[in-house]
Motif scaffolding. Structure first.
Motif, short mmCIF file in Angstrom:
data_model
loop_
_atom_site.label_atom_id
_atom_site.label_comp_id
_atom_site.label_asym_id
_atom_site.label_seq_id
_atom_site.Cartn_x
_atom_site.Cartn_y
_atom_site.Cartn_z
N SER A 19 0.91 -1.21 -0.13
CA SER A 19 0.14 -0.16 0.06
C SER A 19 0.95 1.21 -0.02
CB SER A 19 -0.97 0.01 1.32
OG SER A 19 -0.18 0.12 2.50
N HIS A 37 -2.38 -3.35 -6.09
CA HIS A 37 -2.65 -4.81 -6.49
C HIS A 37 -1.58 -5.10 -7.73
CE1 HIS A 37 -5.70 -4.71 -3.58
NE2 HIS A 37 -6.32 -3.49 -4.16
N ASN A 97 -9.74 6.39 -2.37
CA ASN A 97 -10.86 6.29 -1.98
C ASN A 97 -11.42 7.24 -0.74
OD1 ASN A 97 -11.83 4.02 -3.97
ND2 ASN A 97 -11.14 2.55 -2.37
N GLN A 117 -4.31 -6.73 -10.31
CA GLN A 117 -5.31 -6.03 -10.89
C GLN A 117 -4.43 -4.66 -11.44
OE1 GLN A 117 -8.30 -5.00 -7.89
NE2 GLN A 117 -8.13 -6.90 -7.01
N HIS A 177 -19.11 1.26 -1.26
CA HIS A 177 -17.63 1.52 -1.34
C HIS A 177 -16.85 0.91 -0.39
CE1 HIS A 177 -18.64 4.80 -4.19
NE2 HIS A 177 -19.59 5.23 -3.51
N GLU A 223 -10.82 -1.75 0.60
CA GLU A 223 -10.10 -2.67 -0.18
C GLU A 223 -9.40 -3.13 0.83
OE1 GLU A 223 -8.62 -2.04 -4.35
OE2 GLU A 223 -8.82 0.22 -3.33
N LYS A 280 -5.75 -5.91 1.42
CA LYS A 280 -4.40 -6.26 0.62
C LYS A 280 -4.57 -7.68 -0.09
CE LYS A 280 -1.32 -4.33 3.98
NZ LYS A 280 0.00 -4.00 4.69
N THR A 281 -3.89 -7.78 -1.16
CA THR A 281 -3.75 -8.92 -1.87
C THR A 281 -2.37 -9.27 -1.86
OG1 THR A 281 -3.86 -7.99 -4.02
CG2 THR A 281 -5.79 -8.71 -3.01
#
Ligand code: ZN
Ligand code: ZN
Ligand code: ZN
Length: 215
Positions: free
Chosen positions: A2, A15, A24, A131, A187, A190, A192-193
C-alpha cells in the motif's frame, strides 16, 4: 503493498504494477511514475537474490515519493484461496491469460510485464494475481441498480446511485449525508492482496545491484 496518498495521507492498496491509483478517501487519482516501480522492484529483487530463502518475508515501510508499506516474499505463485501452488508453466506468457487452480478451480490472472517496465527492468517476466486498472473508474459504486432510502426530514423517497455521498431530497430540498454503514457497503474498504512478479533468475543474478543503487 500500500502507498500513502500524497494528498490526504490515507492508505491506497496497490494490487500490481499500476501507473495510476485512485484514493477512495479523497477521490484523487494518483500518478505512479516508472521510476518508482524501477527502484522498488530492483530493491525487492536485490534482497531476494542476496539472502532471502523461499517463504521468508521482509515487512517494511519505505519513505520516498510515496510512503510504501509492503511485504516482500520469495515464493512460488500460489492460489489465493487454497494456497495450492499454481501451474504457471502451461500459460501463455505473451498475452494476458488465466490459470486454473488444480485444487479448488479458482482462476488467477497471468499478465506479461508491461513494456514500460521491461524497458527499465528487463528481467521482469510476468505478473500473477494482479489488478491493473488502466481505466480508473471515478468513485464507481459496488452496487448497481440504486438503493431506496427515506429522507430523514420529510420521509420522501431518495434514490441513491452511490456516486455522491450528499444526496438532495427532491421533495423538501434538504441535503442528506449518507451514513457510514451505507457508504461502506457501496464503497467497500479494499483489502491487501498477494501478487507476484515472476522474474528470470539467471538474469537477476547477473545484475550489479550496488551500481544500480548508486545511480
Ligand atoms: Zn487521498
Ligand atoms: Zn485453489
Ligand atoms: Zn425530504
Amino acid at each position: 503493498m500500500s502507498i500513502t496518498c500524497p494528498k490526504c495521507d490515507s492508505s491506497i492498496m496497490i494490487h500490481g504494477p499500476v501507473r495510476k491509483a485512485h484514493c477512495n478517501a479523497c477521490q484523487n487519482n494518483i500518478e505512479i511514475p516508472v521510476k518508482y516501480w524501477k527502484e522498488n522492484l530492483y530493491d525487492a529483487l536485490g534482497w531476494i537474490v542476496e539472502d532471502m530463502k523461499e517463504g521468508e518475508i521482509y515487512n517494511l515501510v519505505q519513505f520516498g515519493l510515496f510512503n510504501t508499506k509492503w511485504s516482500v516474499i520469495e515464493l512460488t505463485p500460489r492460489c489465493n484461496d487454497c494456497n495450492k501452488r499454481l501451474d504457471i508453466k502451461k500459460v501463455d506468457r505473451d498475452k494476458e491469460s488465466k490459470t486454473k487452480c488444480t485444487n479448488c478451480g479458482k482462476e488467477t490472472n497471468v499478465v506479461p510485464a508491461p513494456s514500460w517496465l521491461k524497458k527499465v527492468l528487463p528481467t521482469a517476466d510476468y505478473f500473477v494475481n494482479v489488478q491493473m486498472h488502466d481505466e480508473l473508474k471515478d468513485n464507481e459504486p459496488a452496487i448497481s441498480g440504486g438503493i431506496a432510502l427515506n429522507c430523514p426530514q420529510c420521509s420522501g423517497s431518495l434514490i441513491i446511485d452511490g456516486k455522491d455521498r450528499l444526496v438532495p431530497c427532491k421533495y423538501c430540498g434538504v441535503n442528506v449525508y449518507l451514513p457510514d454503514d451505507l457508504w461502506l457497503r457501496l464503497h467497500p474498504v479494499e483489502v491487501k492482496t498477494r501478487w507476484y512478479l515472476v522474474y528470470d533468475k539467471e538474469e537477476v543474478e547477473k545484475i550489479n545491484f550496488d551500481a544500480n543503487w548508486e545511480e
